[in-house]
Design a protein around this motif. Structure first.
Motif, PDB file in Angstrom:
ATOM      1  N   THR A 179       0.701  -1.134  -0.018  1.00  0.00           N
ATOM      2  CA  THR A 179      -0.016   0.028   0.041  1.00  0.00           C
ATOM      3  C   THR A 179       0.914   1.271   0.243  1.00  0.00           C
ATOM      4  O   THR A 179       2.059   1.071   0.222  1.00  0.00           O
ATOM      5  N   GLY A 180       0.150   2.214  -0.275  1.00  0.00           N
ATOM      6  CA  GLY A 180       1.021   3.468  -0.087  1.00  0.00           C
ATOM      7  C   GLY A 180       1.493   3.950  -1.444  1.00  0.00           C
ATOM      8  O   GLY A 180       1.226   3.137  -2.501  1.00  0.00           O
ATOM      9  N   THR A 181       2.274   5.143  -1.612  1.00  0.00           N
ATOM     10  CA  THR A 181       2.931   5.773  -2.812  1.00  0.00           C
ATOM     11  C   THR A 181       4.348   5.085  -3.227  1.00  0.00           C
ATOM     12  O   THR A 181       4.808   4.832  -2.032  1.00  0.00           O
ATOM     13  N   ILE A 182       4.644   5.189  -4.217  1.00  0.00           N
ATOM     14  CA  ILE A 182       5.941   4.755  -4.532  1.00  0.00           C
ATOM     15  C   ILE A 182       7.129   5.746  -4.043  1.00  0.00           C
ATOM     16  O   ILE A 182       6.789   7.132  -4.137  1.00  0.00           O
ATOM     17  N   PRO A 183       7.909   5.449  -3.133  1.00  0.00           N
ATOM     18  CA  PRO A 183       8.829   6.460  -2.559  1.00  0.00           C
ATOM     19  C   PRO A 183       9.715   7.230  -3.468  1.00  0.00           C
ATOM     20  O   PRO A 183      10.608   6.629  -4.254  1.00  0.00           O
ATOM     21  N   ILE A 184       9.665   8.249  -3.133  1.00  0.00           N
ATOM     22  CA  ILE A 184      10.464   9.430  -4.062  1.00  0.00           C
ATOM     23  C   ILE A 184      11.682   9.901  -3.278  1.00  0.00           C
ATOM     24  O   ILE A 184      11.388  10.315  -1.990  1.00  0.00           O
ATOM     25  N   SER A 185      12.641  10.095  -3.558  1.00  0.00           N
ATOM     26  CA  SER A 185      13.864  10.699  -2.738  1.00  0.00           C
ATOM     27  C   SER A 185      13.703  12.137  -2.313  1.00  0.00           C
ATOM     28  O   SER A 185      12.979  12.921  -3.077  1.00  0.00           O
ATOM     29  N   ARG A 186      13.907  12.427  -1.030  1.00  0.00           N
ATOM     30  CA  ARG A 186      13.822  13.685  -0.385  1.00  0.00           C
ATOM     31  C   ARG A 186      15.011  14.249   0.506  1.00  0.00           C
ATOM     32  O   ARG A 186      15.132  13.281   1.345  1.00  0.00           O
ATOM     33  N   GLY A 187      15.766  14.887  -0.029  1.00  0.00           N
ATOM     34  CA  GLY A 187      16.961  15.445   1.114  1.00  0.00           C
ATOM     35  C   GLY A 187      17.746  14.121   0.949  1.00  0.00           C
ATOM     36  O   GLY A 187      18.586  13.628   0.124  1.00  0.00           O
ATOM     37  N   THR A 188      17.949  13.745   2.289  1.00  0.00           N
ATOM     38  CA  THR A 188      18.928  12.667   2.363  1.00  0.00           C
ATOM     39  C   THR A 188      18.080  11.068   2.539  1.00  0.00           C
ATOM     40  O   THR A 188      18.646  10.097   2.761  1.00  0.00           O
ATOM     41  N   THR A 189      16.564  11.207   2.280  1.00  0.00           N
ATOM     42  CA  THR A 189      15.843  10.042   2.352  1.00  0.00           C
ATOM     43  C   THR A 189      15.900   9.515   0.818  1.00  0.00           C
ATOM     44  O   THR A 189      15.414  10.140  -0.068  1.00  0.00           O
ATOM     45  N   PRO A 190      16.431   8.218   0.403  1.00  0.00           N
ATOM     46  CA  PRO A 190      16.193   7.791  -0.802  1.00  0.00           C
ATOM     47  C   PRO A 190      14.959   7.451  -1.306  1.00  0.00           C
ATOM     48  O   PRO A 190      14.009   7.466  -0.485  1.00  0.00           O
ATOM     49  N   GLY A 191      14.802   6.985  -2.787  1.00  0.00           N
ATOM     50  CA  GLY A 191      13.721   6.521  -3.210  1.00  0.00           C
ATOM     51  C   GLY A 191      13.761   5.947  -4.557  1.00  0.00           C
ATOM     52  O   GLY A 191      15.107   5.759  -4.979  1.00  0.00           O
ATOM     53  N   LEU A 192      12.874   5.355  -4.998  1.00  0.00           N
ATOM     54  CA  LEU A 192      13.073   4.381  -6.246  1.00  0.00           C
ATOM     55  C   LEU A 192      13.549   5.272  -7.265  1.00  0.00           C
ATOM     56  O   LEU A 192      14.166   4.644  -8.532  1.00  0.00           O
ATOM     57  N   ASP A 193      13.287   6.472  -7.450  1.00  0.00           N
ATOM     58  CA  ASP A 193      13.616   7.496  -8.578  1.00  0.00           C
ATOM     59  C   ASP A 193      15.122   7.531  -8.705  1.00  0.00           C
ATOM     60  O   ASP A 193      15.792   7.870  -9.687  1.00  0.00           O
ATOM     61  N   LEU A 194      15.932   7.084  -7.688  1.00  0.00           N
ATOM     62  CA  LEU A 194      17.570   6.951  -7.627  1.00  0.00           C
ATOM     63  C   LEU A 194      17.910   5.695  -8.461  1.00  0.00           C
ATOM     64  O   LEU A 194      19.143   5.398  -8.525  1.00  0.00           O
ATOM     65  N   LEU A 195      17.094   4.675  -8.843  1.00  0.00           N
ATOM     66  CA  LEU A 195      17.296   3.345  -9.546  1.00  0.00           C
ATOM     67  C   LEU A 195      17.777   3.838 -10.912  1.00  0.00           C
ATOM     68  O   LEU A 195      16.939   3.335 -11.793  1.00  0.00           O
ATOM     69  N   LEU A 196      18.645   4.394 -11.108  1.00  0.00           N
ATOM     70  CA  LEU A 196      18.873   4.895 -12.731  1.00  0.00           C
ATOM     71  C   LEU A 196      19.460   3.804 -13.460  1.00  0.00           C
ATOM     72  O   LEU A 196      19.165   3.847 -14.720  1.00  0.00           O
ATOM     73  N   ASN A 197      19.724   2.596 -12.965  1.00  0.00           N
ATOM     74  CA  ASN A 197      20.069   1.383 -13.762  1.00  0.00           C
ATOM     75  C   ASN A 197      19.178   0.377 -14.003  1.00  0.00           C
ATOM     76  O   ASN A 197      19.308  -0.595 -14.802  1.00  0.00           O
ATOM     77  N   ALA A 198      17.945   0.623 -13.354  1.00  0.00           N
ATOM     78  CA  ALA A 198      16.934  -0.301 -13.425  1.00  0.00           C
ATOM     79  C   ALA A 198      16.219  -0.304 -14.766  1.00  0.00           C
ATOM     80  O   ALA A 198      15.914   0.458 -15.373  1.00  0.00           O
ATOM     81  N   LYS A 199      16.133  -1.618 -15.451  1.00  0.00           N
ATOM     82  CA  LYS A 199      15.519  -1.853 -16.800  1.00  0.00           C
ATOM     83  C   LYS A 199      14.182  -2.311 -16.542  1.00  0.00           C
ATOM     84  O   LYS A 199      13.124  -2.394 -17.310  1.00  0.00           O
ATOM     85  N   HIS A 200      13.540  -3.025 -15.201  1.00  0.00           N
ATOM     86  CA  HIS A 200      12.288  -3.484 -15.171  1.00  0.00           C
ATOM     87  C   HIS A 200      12.046  -3.284 -13.598  1.00  0.00           C
ATOM     88  O   HIS A 200      12.665  -3.646 -12.567  1.00  0.00           O
ATOM     89  N   LEU A 201      10.803  -2.373 -13.604  1.00  0.00           N
ATOM     90  CA  LEU A 201      10.239  -2.070 -12.313  1.00  0.00           C
ATOM     91  C   LEU A 201       8.638  -2.680 -12.421  1.00  0.00           C
ATOM     92  O   LEU A 201       8.131  -2.415 -13.312  1.00  0.00           O
TER      93      LEU A 201
END
Length: 201
Positions: A179-201
């Motif tokens: 449940t909930g939203t896909i985590p997005i990075s904010r400040g020092t908190t990581p998120g899935l937007d940092l997975l720059l090498n991901a080909k399959h999500l």
């Protein structure tokens, strides 16, 4: 003099000596052997070879891959395993690949000690019946490139810590109860937007 007694003593000595040699020259690192034996006691339907020796690398045990006496991979997909994945898995410090997929009777929560497997490159737990939250500690697995947790009963949110897995190219969390939203990075908190090498999500 009783030759029979001498022979018996000699046989006893040889038996003791050879068993000592077996223990001394076991092919499996004792730490890995202990961890895997502990997991074995918690699982049903392990392969028959797991009950035929105390040396997972030297015997060897089916589904176990070793290098330099260390267990580096467990490949136990579709084995009809029954049980839970306890914290003992964290004792396999040299594990590179863990595949327990499609064992639908593997249940319960994932141990945070999965985060101790710092050499892990592949983690496939798809098609089981694991439940509870996805441990934040999976974000410690900096070498992880393939993570498949799909088709389980995980609940709660997606841990933002997964955004730290910079080498990840495959992430599958589908068919759970997240449940909930896909985590997005904010400040020092990581998120899935940092997975720059991901080909399959």
């Amino acid at each position: 003099m009783r030759p029979g007694g001498a022979t018996a003593r000699l046989l006893f000595f040889l038996s003791f000596f050879t068993s000592g040699i077996h223990l001394l020259f076991s092919d499996t690192d004792p730490r890995d052997a202990a961890a895997l034996k502990s997991l074995k006691t918690q699982w049903q339907n392990t392969p028959p070879s797991w009950g035929q020796s105390d040396d997972p690398c030297g015997a060897p045990w089916e589904g176990v891959t070793c290098y330099n006496s260390r267990i580096t991979a467990l490949g136990l997909s579709t084995m009809s395993l029954v049980g839970k994945l306890s914290g003992d898995i964290g004792g396999l410090a040299e594990l590179r690949s863990l595949d327990l997929s499609f064992n639908s009777n593997l249940t319960g929560p994932l141990s945070p000690r999965l985060g101790d497997l710092l050499n892990l490159n592949i983690l496939i737990l798809a098609g089981c019946s694991f439940s509870g939250s996805i441990p934040d500690e999976l974000g410690n697995l900096a070498k992880l490139s393939f993570l498949a947790l799909n088709s389980n009963n995980f609940s709660g949110g997606i841990p933002p810590s997964l955004g730290k897995l910079s080498k990840l190219y495959w992430l599958d969390l589908a068919d759970n109860q997240l449940t909930g939203t896909i985590p997005i990075s904010r400040g020092t908190t990581p998120g899935l937007d940092l997975l720059l090498n991901a080909k399959h999500l």
